[in-house]
Design a protein around this motif. Sequence first.
Motif, PDB file in Angstrom:
ATOM      1  N   ASP A  93     -12.449 -60.568  56.845  1.00 18.61           N
ATOM      2  CA  ASP A  93     -13.507 -60.201  55.896  1.00 18.61           C
ATOM      3  C   ASP A  93     -12.916 -59.583  54.636  1.00 18.61           C
ATOM      4  O   ASP A  93     -13.361 -59.871  53.509  1.00 18.61           O
ATOM      5  CB  ASP A  93     -14.492 -59.223  56.545  1.00 18.61           C
ATOM      6  CG  ASP A  93     -15.336 -59.864  57.635  1.00 18.61           C
ATOM      7  OD1 ASP A  93     -15.390 -61.118  57.703  1.00 18.61           O
ATOM      8  OD2 ASP A  93     -15.941 -59.107  58.424  1.00 18.61           O
ATOM      9  N   SER A  94     -11.909 -58.730  54.810  1.00 13.33           N
ATOM     10  CA  SER A  94     -11.273 -58.101  53.649  1.00 13.33           C
ATOM     11  C   SER A  94     -10.582 -59.137  52.774  1.00 13.33           C
ATOM     12  O   SER A  94     -10.653 -59.075  51.536  1.00 13.33           O
ATOM     13  CB  SER A  94     -10.247 -57.053  54.108  1.00 13.33           C
ATOM     14  OG  SER A  94     -10.900 -56.013  54.807  1.00 13.33           O
ATOM     15  N   LYS A 105     -13.151 -60.919  50.710  1.00 13.51           N
ATOM     16  CA  LYS A 105     -13.626 -60.092  49.595  1.00 13.51           C
ATOM     17  C   LYS A 105     -12.602 -60.064  48.459  1.00 13.51           C
ATOM     18  O   LYS A 105     -12.959 -60.148  47.289  1.00 13.51           O
ATOM     19  CB  LYS A 105     -13.917 -58.665  50.072  1.00 13.51           C
ATOM     20  CG  LYS A 105     -15.165 -58.558  50.920  1.00 13.51           C
ATOM     21  CD  LYS A 105     -15.377 -57.136  51.393  1.00 13.51           C
ATOM     22  CE  LYS A 105     -16.579 -57.049  52.327  1.00 13.51           C
ATOM     23  NZ  LYS A 105     -16.753 -55.687  52.868  1.00 13.51           N
ATOM     24  N   ASP A 122     -12.081 -57.987  60.809  1.00 14.69           N
ATOM     25  CA  ASP A 122     -12.109 -57.089  59.647  1.00 14.69           C
ATOM     26  C   ASP A 122     -11.084 -57.516  58.605  1.00 14.69           C
ATOM     27  O   ASP A 122     -11.362 -57.484  57.397  1.00 14.69           O
ATOM     28  CB  ASP A 122     -11.844 -55.645  60.079  1.00 14.69           C
ATOM     29  CG  ASP A 122     -12.995 -55.055  60.882  1.00 14.69           C
ATOM     30  OD1 ASP A 122     -14.099 -55.635  60.858  1.00 14.69           O
ATOM     31  OD2 ASP A 122     -12.780 -54.013  61.539  1.00 14.69           O
TER      32      ASP A 122
END
Length: 79
Positions: free
Chosen positions: A63-64, A67, A60
Amino acid sequence: MSDKITETPHTTVIERRGSGGGILIGIVLLIAVVVGAFYLFNRSQNDNIRTDAISGAAKDAGDSAKKIGDSAEKATDGK
């Protein structure tokens, strides 16, 4: 251990009977092995759960970060 001695004029018979202590020790050892196995199994399961949780959190976070990097790149391309 109790001994029962019966004597007749020509024969001596000795009967030996155990007190059952060996069976009791065997049962206690069996219970100890079962409890130990249960403890080790649960500990292994908890380690697997922790590992999965850490892996999920790292994914996570990755992924952050991706982004955020994509957003920063879009922001600089727009100017």
